[in-house]
Design a protein around this motif. Structure first.
Motif, PDB file in Angstrom:
ATOM      1  N   ILE A  43       0.828  -1.203   0.000  1.00  0.00           N
ATOM      2  CA  ILE A  43       0.000   0.000   0.000  1.00  0.00           C
ATOM      3  C   ILE A  43       0.863   1.253   0.000  1.00  0.00           C
ATOM      4  CG2 ILE A  43      -1.704   1.309   1.332  1.00  0.00           C
ATOM      5  CD1 ILE A  43      -2.766  -1.417   2.354  1.00  0.00           C
ATOM      6  N   ASP A  44       1.941   1.235   0.777  1.00  0.00           N
ATOM      7  CA  ASP A  44       2.822   2.407   0.855  1.00  0.00           C
ATOM      8  C   ASP A  44       3.482   2.701  -0.484  1.00  0.00           C
ATOM      9  OD1 ASP A  44       4.182   4.505   2.330  1.00  0.00           O
ATOM     10  OD2 ASP A  44       5.986   3.280   2.133  1.00  0.00           O
ATOM     11  N   GLU A  45       3.824   1.637  -1.220  1.00  0.00           N
ATOM     12  CA  GLU A  45       4.512   1.809  -2.500  1.00  0.00           C
ATOM     13  C   GLU A  45       3.546   1.999  -3.654  1.00  0.00           C
ATOM     14  OE1 GLU A  45       6.820  -1.735  -2.683  1.00  0.00           O
ATOM     15  OE2 GLU A  45       8.107  -1.164  -0.983  1.00  0.00           O
ATOM     16  N   CYS A  46       2.258   1.923  -3.373  1.00  0.00           N
ATOM     17  CA  CYS A  46       1.242   2.036  -4.418  1.00  0.00           C
ATOM     18  C   CYS A  46       1.236   3.452  -5.009  1.00  0.00           C
ATOM     19  CB  CYS A  46      -0.136   1.707  -3.828  1.00  0.00           C
ATOM     20  SG  CYS A  46      -1.506   1.990  -4.945  1.00  0.00           S
ATOM     21  N   SER A  47       1.337   3.548  -6.322  1.00  0.00           N
ATOM     22  CA  SER A  47       1.296   4.856  -6.978  1.00  0.00           C
ATOM     23  C   SER A  47      -0.115   5.227  -7.392  1.00  0.00           C
ATOM     24  CB  SER A  47       2.219   4.852  -8.206  1.00  0.00           C
ATOM     25  OG  SER A  47       1.809   3.852  -9.132  1.00  0.00           O
ATOM     26  N   GLY A  48      -1.051   4.283  -7.231  1.00  0.00           N
ATOM     27  CA  GLY A  48      -2.451   4.555  -7.542  1.00  0.00           C
ATOM     28  C   GLY A  48      -3.250   4.715  -6.266  1.00  0.00           C
ATOM     29  N   ASP A  96      -2.978   0.283  -8.947  1.00  0.00           N
ATOM     30  CA  ASP A  96      -3.742   0.201  -7.709  1.00  0.00           C
ATOM     31  C   ASP A  96      -3.422  -1.056  -6.902  1.00  0.00           C
ATOM     32  OD1 ASP A  96      -5.073   2.535  -8.435  1.00  0.00           O
ATOM     33  OD2 ASP A  96      -6.683   1.438  -9.448  1.00  0.00           O
ATOM     34  N   VAL A  97      -3.821  -1.010  -5.639  1.00  0.00           N
ATOM     35  CA  VAL A  97      -3.818  -2.185  -4.769  1.00  0.00           C
ATOM     36  C   VAL A  97      -5.265  -2.493  -4.443  1.00  0.00           C
ATOM     37  CG1 VAL A  97      -3.228  -3.111  -2.497  1.00  0.00           C
ATOM     38  CG2 VAL A  97      -1.547  -1.772  -3.764  1.00  0.00           C
ATOM     39  N   VAL A  98      -5.681  -3.727  -4.683  1.00  0.00           N
ATOM     40  CA  VAL A  98      -7.049  -4.138  -4.384  1.00  0.00           C
ATOM     41  C   VAL A  98      -7.064  -4.853  -3.039  1.00  0.00           C
ATOM     42  CG1 VAL A  98      -9.034  -5.525  -5.107  1.00  0.00           C
ATOM     43  CG2 VAL A  98      -7.638  -4.326  -6.826  1.00  0.00           C
ATOM     44  N   LEU A  99      -7.924  -4.389  -2.140  1.00  0.00           N
ATOM     45  CA  LEU A  99      -8.101  -5.005  -0.831  1.00  0.00           C
ATOM     46  C   LEU A  99      -9.460  -5.700  -0.859  1.00  0.00           C
ATOM     47  CD1 LEU A  99      -6.690  -5.111   1.976  1.00  0.00           C
ATOM     48  CD2 LEU A  99      -8.088  -3.154   2.627  1.00  0.00           C
ATOM     49  N   ALA A 100      -9.439  -7.038  -0.988  1.00  0.00           N
ATOM     50  CA  ALA A 100     -10.676  -7.811  -1.157  1.00  0.00           C
ATOM     51  C   ALA A 100     -11.095  -8.452   0.156  1.00  0.00           C
ATOM     52  CB  ALA A 100     -10.480  -8.871  -2.227  1.00  0.00           C
ATOM     53  N   ILE A 117      -8.442  -8.512 -12.366  1.00  0.00           N
ATOM     54  CA  ILE A 117      -7.462  -7.865 -11.495  1.00  0.00           C
ATOM     55  C   ILE A 117      -6.061  -8.377 -11.801  1.00  0.00           C
ATOM     56  CG2 ILE A 117      -6.680  -7.644  -9.090  1.00  0.00           C
ATOM     57  CD1 ILE A 117      -9.668  -7.777  -8.285  1.00  0.00           C
ATOM     58  N   LYS A 118      -5.962  -9.694 -11.971  1.00  0.00           N
ATOM     59  CA  LYS A 118      -4.664 -10.296 -12.284  1.00  0.00           C
ATOM     60  C   LYS A 118      -4.169  -9.853 -13.655  1.00  0.00           C
ATOM     61  CE  LYS A 118      -3.822 -12.625  -8.576  1.00  0.00           C
ATOM     62  NZ  LYS A 118      -2.617 -12.342  -7.781  1.00  0.00           N
ATOM     63  N   ARG A 119      -5.074  -9.786 -14.614  1.00  0.00           N
ATOM     64  CA  ARG A 119      -4.694  -9.392 -15.964  1.00  0.00           C
ATOM     65  C   ARG A 119      -4.205  -7.945 -16.011  1.00  0.00           C
ATOM     66  NH1 ARG A 119      -8.737 -11.598 -18.259  1.00  0.00           N
ATOM     67  NH2 ARG A 119     -10.100  -9.777 -18.507  1.00  0.00           N
ATOM     68  N   LEU A 120      -4.814  -7.096 -15.187  1.00  0.00           N
ATOM     69  CA  LEU A 120      -4.393  -5.698 -15.116  1.00  0.00           C
ATOM     70  C   LEU A 120      -3.020  -5.557 -14.477  1.00  0.00           C
ATOM     71  CD1 LEU A 120      -7.676  -3.920 -13.934  1.00  0.00           C
ATOM     72  CD2 LEU A 120      -6.485  -3.524 -16.090  1.00  0.00           C
ATOM     73  N   GLY A 121      -2.678  -6.490 -13.604  1.00  0.00           N
ATOM     74  CA  GLY A 121      -1.412  -6.403 -12.891  1.00  0.00           C
ATOM     75  C   GLY A 121      -1.516  -5.657 -11.581  1.00  0.00           C
ATOM     76  N   ALA A 122      -2.747  -5.386 -11.114  1.00  0.00           N
ATOM     77  CA  ALA A 122      -2.927  -4.736  -9.816  1.00  0.00           C
ATOM     78  C   ALA A 122      -2.597  -5.726  -8.703  1.00  0.00           C
ATOM     79  CB  ALA A 122      -4.371  -4.242  -9.676  1.00  0.00           C
ATOM     80  N   SER A 123      -2.052  -5.228  -7.614  1.00  0.00           N
ATOM     81  CA  SER A 123      -1.742  -6.086  -6.472  1.00  0.00           C
ATOM     82  C   SER A 123      -3.027  -6.428  -5.720  1.00  0.00           C
ATOM     83  CB  SER A 123      -0.766  -5.378  -5.529  1.00  0.00           C
ATOM     84  OG  SER A 123       0.449  -5.087  -6.204  1.00  0.00           O
ATOM     85  N   LEU A 124      -3.054  -7.631  -5.117  1.00  0.00           N
ATOM     86  CA  LEU A 124      -4.255  -8.090  -4.429  1.00  0.00           C
ATOM     87  C   LEU A 124      -3.937  -8.507  -3.003  1.00  0.00           C
ATOM     88  CD1 LEU A 124      -7.271  -8.936  -4.486  1.00  0.00           C
ATOM     89  CD2 LEU A 124      -6.501 -11.185  -5.327  1.00  0.00           C
ATOM     90  N   ILE A 125      -4.611  -7.865  -2.053  1.00  0.00           N
ATOM     91  CA  ILE A 125      -4.515  -8.229  -0.639  1.00  0.00           C
ATOM     92  C   ILE A 125      -5.866  -8.807  -0.236  1.00  0.00           C
ATOM     93  CG2 ILE A 125      -4.170  -7.409   1.726  1.00  0.00           C
ATOM     94  CD1 ILE A 125      -2.572  -5.055   0.527  1.00  0.00           C
ATOM     95  N   ALA A 126      -5.859  -9.995   0.354  1.00  0.00           N
ATOM     96  CA  ALA A 126      -7.103 -10.638   0.779  1.00  0.00           C
ATOM     97  C   ALA A 126      -7.251 -10.584   2.283  1.00  0.00           C
ATOM     98  CB  ALA A 126      -7.138 -12.081   0.300  1.00  0.00           C
ATOM     99  N   LEU A 127      -8.429 -10.172   2.740  1.00  0.00           N
ATOM    100  CA  LEU A 127      -8.801 -10.292   4.146  1.00  0.00           C
ATOM    101  C   LEU A 127      -9.905 -11.331   4.198  1.00  0.00           C
ATOM    102  CD1 LEU A 127      -7.374  -7.460   4.242  1.00  0.00           C
ATOM    103  CD2 LEU A 127      -8.979  -6.877   6.061  1.00  0.00           C
ATOM    104  N   THR A 128      -9.575 -12.512   4.674  1.00  0.00           N
ATOM    105  CA  THR A 128     -10.538 -13.606   4.653  1.00  0.00           C
ATOM    106  C   THR A 128     -10.423 -14.467   5.898  1.00  0.00           C
ATOM    107  OG1 THR A 128     -11.296 -15.542   3.407  1.00  0.00           O
ATOM    108  CG2 THR A 128      -8.947 -15.030   3.297  1.00  0.00           C
ATOM    109  N   GLY A 129     -11.497 -15.137   6.213  1.00  0.00           N
ATOM    110  CA  GLY A 129     -11.508 -16.042   7.351  1.00  0.00           C
ATOM    111  C   GLY A 129     -11.149 -17.462   6.976  1.00  0.00           C
ATOM    112  N   LYS A 130     -10.874 -17.707   5.699  1.00  0.00           N
ATOM    113  CA  LYS A 130     -10.539 -19.052   5.210  1.00  0.00           C
ATOM    114  C   LYS A 130      -9.221 -18.999   4.442  1.00  0.00           C
ATOM    115  CE  LYS A 130     -14.402 -21.014   6.648  1.00  0.00           C
ATOM    116  NZ  LYS A 130     -14.886 -19.853   7.418  1.00  0.00           N
TER     117      LYS A 130
END
Length: 327
Positions: A43-48, A96-100, A117-130
């Motif tokens: 997130i800190d390095e995100c330019s978007g 961008d960074v996507v927080l899902a 999201i993957k095709r765009l090359g955006a980073s993905l952070i998951a918040l999940t219980g599984k």
């Protein structure tokens, strides 16, 4: 279905909810490690921007997390996962960074947009219980927000899980805020309508009285005429100036009350004879909150505003500051 609203049962259930949710948040502390650091760095390095997305209750939590990021120095917005599949995914860019957010990690609307999201090359952070879910496996960084049970007695309604997710989002936002040296002034710029914004962004010149509303007399003005000026301008005082509008002194309601204990001639006494010399004053670019401090520490209710050369440019009293929301 007959409801039971006995006081003892209600109190017992409420305390149980708080206990379960407190335990869910406390359990997150042991999971703050390498993955959390990796998320912060992404997130800190995100330019978007940080794009927070989710469905249902997770979506509501995501909306709040995005708002917290945005107000603490991290540009962010919430993207409804269902709307993303109908054109709104165009809001996401490669920078961008996507927080899902998804407790199950299998929310269909989220999984549907992962390939894009993957095709765009955006980073993905998951918040999940599984941690073994499809969302978790697709993520660049996984933050485990699992809970042992929901606070709902049926173990169905998202309660402890949403509380834990919200807490993890707050942890991210605040950790970044602290690491970046985000200040009260930065916060105020994001909250110009809030009380802190008013205190840190409002200057004396924004609230002071000027022009015809400004009470001023000369040293030769009689006390009688000086009191008329004070009454007409309603500031509780008048400034006393020279021909160049340099402030020589002030005369206040308090000075008048003290004067009543002494012999004086209403028409022959001049403002120059009665004024208080070297009065407290403030400058126009001073924060209004600093003017409040001057008033409170000096136990006065009104102040002249002067520029760097000592020339009168305005005046204000406590009522002006109250109206501005600074006091």
């Amino acid at each position: 279905m007959k409801s039971s609203l006995g006081a003892e049962k209600l109190v017992s259930r409420a305390r149980q909810v708080l206990s379960i949710e407190s335990a869910a948040v406390a359990a997150l502390e042991g999971r703050i490690g390498e993955q959390f650091v990796a998320a912060c760095r992404l997130i800190d390095e995100c330019s978007g921007r940080v794009v927070v997305t989710g469905m249902g209750k997770s979506g509501h939590i995501g909306d709040k997390i995005a708002a917290t990021f945005a107000s603490t120095g991290t540009p962010a917005f919430f993207l409804h996962a269902a709307e993303a599949s109908h054109g709104d995914i165009g809001m996401i860019t490669a920078r961008d960074v996507v927080l899902a957010l998804s407790n199950s990690g299998e929310t269909p609307e989220l999984l549907a947009i992962l390939p894009v999201i993957k095709r765009l090359g955006a980073s993905l952070i998951a918040l999940t219980g599984k941690p073994q879910s499809s969302l978790a496996r697709a993520a660049d960084v996984l933050l485990d927000v699992s809970v042992t049970q929901e606070a709902c007695p049926l173990n169905l309604a998202p309660t402890a899980s949403t509380t834990a997710t919200l807490a993890m989002g707050d942890a991210l936002a605040v950790a970044l805020l602290d690491a970046r040296g985000f200040t009260e002034e930065d916060f105020a710029r994001s909250h110009p309508g809030g009380s802190l914004g008013r205190k840190l962004l409002l200057h004396v010149e924004d609230v002071m009285r000027t022009g015809e509303r400004l009470p001023k007399v000369t040293v030769d003005t009689s006390l009688h005429d000086g009191l008329i000026e004070m009454s007409a301008k309603g500031l509780g005082m008048t400034t006393v100036v020279d021909t160049q509008d340099k402030v020589l002194g002030v005369f206040t309601d308090g000075d008048l009350r003290r004067l009543l204990d002494k012999p004086f001639d209403l028409h022959r006494s001049t403002m120059g004879d009665l004024m208080k010399r070297n009065p407290k004053s403030v400058q126009p670019r001073m924060l209004a909150a600093e003017a409040v401090h001057v008033m409170e520490s000096s136990r006065i209710t009104a102040l002249p505003v002067i520029d760097a050369s000592g020339t009168l440019v305005g005046a204000l009293n406590v009522h002006d500051l109250f109206r501005a929301g600074v006091m």
